[in-house]
Design a protein around this motif. Structure first.
Motif, mmCIF file in Angstrom:
data_model
loop_
_atom_site.group_PDB
_atom_site.id
_atom_site.type_symbol
_atom_site.label_atom_id
_atom_site.label_comp_id
_atom_site.label_asym_id
_atom_site.label_seq_id
_atom_site.Cartn_x
_atom_site.Cartn_y
_atom_site.Cartn_z
ATOM 1 N N GLY A 27 0.824 -1.205 0.000
ATOM 2 C CA GLY A 27 0.000 0.000 0.000
ATOM 3 C C GLY A 27 0.856 1.251 0.000
ATOM 4 N N PHE A 28 1.903 1.256 0.807
ATOM 5 C CA PHE A 28 2.833 2.383 0.859
ATOM 6 C C PHE A 28 3.446 2.635 -0.513
ATOM 7 N N THR A 29 3.836 1.562 -1.172
ATOM 8 C CA THR A 29 4.399 1.659 -2.518
ATOM 9 C C THR A 29 3.415 2.348 -3.467
ATOM 10 N N GLY A 30 2.153 1.929 -3.416
ATOM 11 C CA GLY A 30 1.148 2.533 -4.276
ATOM 12 C C GLY A 30 0.948 4.006 -3.990
ATOM 13 N N HIS A 35 6.262 -3.224 -12.371
ATOM 14 C CA HIS A 35 6.160 -2.049 -11.504
ATOM 15 C C HIS A 35 7.312 -1.089 -11.762
ATOM 16 N N ASN A 36 8.492 -1.646 -12.007
ATOM 17 C CA ASN A 36 9.711 -0.846 -11.997
ATOM 18 C C ASN A 36 10.024 -0.150 -13.322
ATOM 19 N N ILE A 37 9.466 -0.601 -14.408
ATOM 20 C CA ILE A 37 9.728 0.033 -15.701
ATOM 21 C C ILE A 37 9.312 1.510 -15.689
ATOM 22 N N PRO A 38 8.069 1.849 -15.314
ATOM 23 C CA PRO A 38 7.700 3.270 -15.319
ATOM 24 C C PRO A 38 8.439 4.084 -14.270
ATOM 25 N N GLU A 39 8.871 3.456 -13.179
ATOM 26 C CA GLU A 39 9.609 4.193 -12.148
ATOM 27 C C GLU A 39 10.958 4.661 -12.684
ATOM 28 N N GLU A 83 -2.438 -3.479 -10.565
ATOM 29 C CA GLU A 83 -1.637 -4.501 -9.907
ATOM 30 C C GLU A 83 -1.459 -4.285 -8.405
ATOM 31 N N VAL A 84 -0.958 -3.117 -8.017
ATOM 32 C CA VAL A 84 -0.592 -2.922 -6.605
ATOM 33 C C VAL A 84 -1.816 -3.005 -5.695
ATOM 34 N N ILE A 85 -2.856 -2.243 -6.004
ATOM 35 C CA ILE A 85 -4.037 -2.238 -5.138
ATOM 36 C C ILE A 85 -4.708 -3.615 -5.079
ATOM 37 N N PRO A 86 -4.945 -4.299 -6.213
ATOM 38 C CA PRO A 86 -5.542 -5.637 -6.115
ATOM 39 C C PRO A 86 -4.712 -6.609 -5.282
ATOM 40 N N GLU A 87 -3.380 -6.474 -5.333
ATOM 41 C CA GLU A 87 -2.533 -7.370 -4.548
ATOM 42 C C GLU A 87 -2.766 -7.207 -3.052
ATOM 43 N N THR A 88 -3.185 -6.017 -2.622
ATOM 44 C CA THR A 88 -3.400 -5.760 -1.198
ATOM 45 C C THR A 88 -4.819 -6.104 -0.745
#
Length: 274
Positions: free
Chosen positions: A52-55, A135-139, A241-246
């Motif tokens: 969640g923090f990551t998102g 996740h990391n490509i756009p970052e 991806e991030v939110i559904p994973e949580t």
């Protein structure tokens, strides 16, 4: 100390700066993955909170570090001023949408039969690693594009802004590294292999960073489109991806609080230091 870091990056080539900054974000991911050497397991609540923090960091960075500068540097008024950002944002989301459909991957908290992308015989470990790689490509791209704007002499693109974005992404990469390596360890991989795949997921960031910086350096007019492109890609990752994973367990409130905390941290960094 922050002023010294800014001075250092101001004295080197911006493309080299993009490489160093995204290498830093990769190393922070590796530092997070190294926690697997200390613990075999971590509570699901903690992992969901970290995701969640990551998102939250990614969403805040998308606006404060990418969309807002993109709109500010666009010419014209009204629809003409916001058009480059709208187009770039949409293209970034479509780019990740395409990767999501093509690249085989498995989200951290999902079952093996819920893998996405083209059918494959890759094992669970590689599928999990590929999911975080998305996740990391756009970052990495986001950091690189900002450095490229500095190289192109765009007033709205600053070294301080690029460094702040790299710091923010680095901060969220630490729990992201943990969130990759711990599930791998729990599924039976050795500590060394769990660490290896955990850090490997972020190796794409320096590559994407240099590509983004070079693209803007050679094609300066695309900067507002490129910034918005990175923002659209990051928002797509968060929502898809991030939110559904949580949301796969009973710790959704913890994940939500983690999201809010990440958003606050990135917003404060960008406004206070930028």
């Amino acid at each position: 100390m922050f002023d010294s870091i800014i001075k250092f990056f101001e004295e080197i080539d911006p493309v080299v700066g993009a490489l160093l900054a995204t290498t830093f974000t990769w190393l922070v991911t590796a530092a997070g993955a190294s926690v697997v050497f200390l613990f075999k397991e971590m509570k699901r609540a903690a992992l969901d909170g970290m995701l969640g923090f990551t998102g939250g960091v990614m969403v805040a960075a998308s606006f404060w570090s990418l969309l807002s500068p993109a709109i500010a540097m666009s010419d014209g008024e009204g629809f003409a001023k916001v058009a480059p950002s709208a187009i770039g944002f949409g293209l970034g989301a479509l780019f990740l949408f395409g990767l999501d459909k093509v690249m085989p991957h498995l989200h951290i908290n999902f079952k093996p039969n819920e893998s996405e992308g083209v059918p494959t015989k890759l094992n669970r470990t590689l599928l999990l690693t590929l999911a975080i790689t998305l996740h990391n490509i756009p970052e990495g791209l986001a950091v690189g594009v900002l450095f490229g704007g500095v190289a192109a002499g765009i007033p709205e693109a600053s070294i301080a802004g690029a460094v702040i974005l790299a710091i923010g992404i680095g901060i969220q990469n630490f729990p992201e590294g943990i969130a990759v390596s711990m599930p791998l360890r729990r599924h039976g991989l050795s500590r060394k292999k769990s660490f290896f795949y955990g850090q490997l997921s972020a190796i794409v960031e320096p590559i994407a960073g240099v590509v983004g910086a070079l693209a803007v350096t050679f094609f300066t007019p695309i900067l507002p489109y490129a910034l918005s492109f990175a923002a659209g890609a990051m928002i797509f990752v968060v929502v898809e991806e991030v939110i559904p994973e949580t949301q796969q367990d009973r710790y959704t409130d913890i994940a939500t609080l983690g999201f809010m905390g990440g958003f606050i941290v990135m917003m404060v960094l960008d406004v206070a230091l930028g």
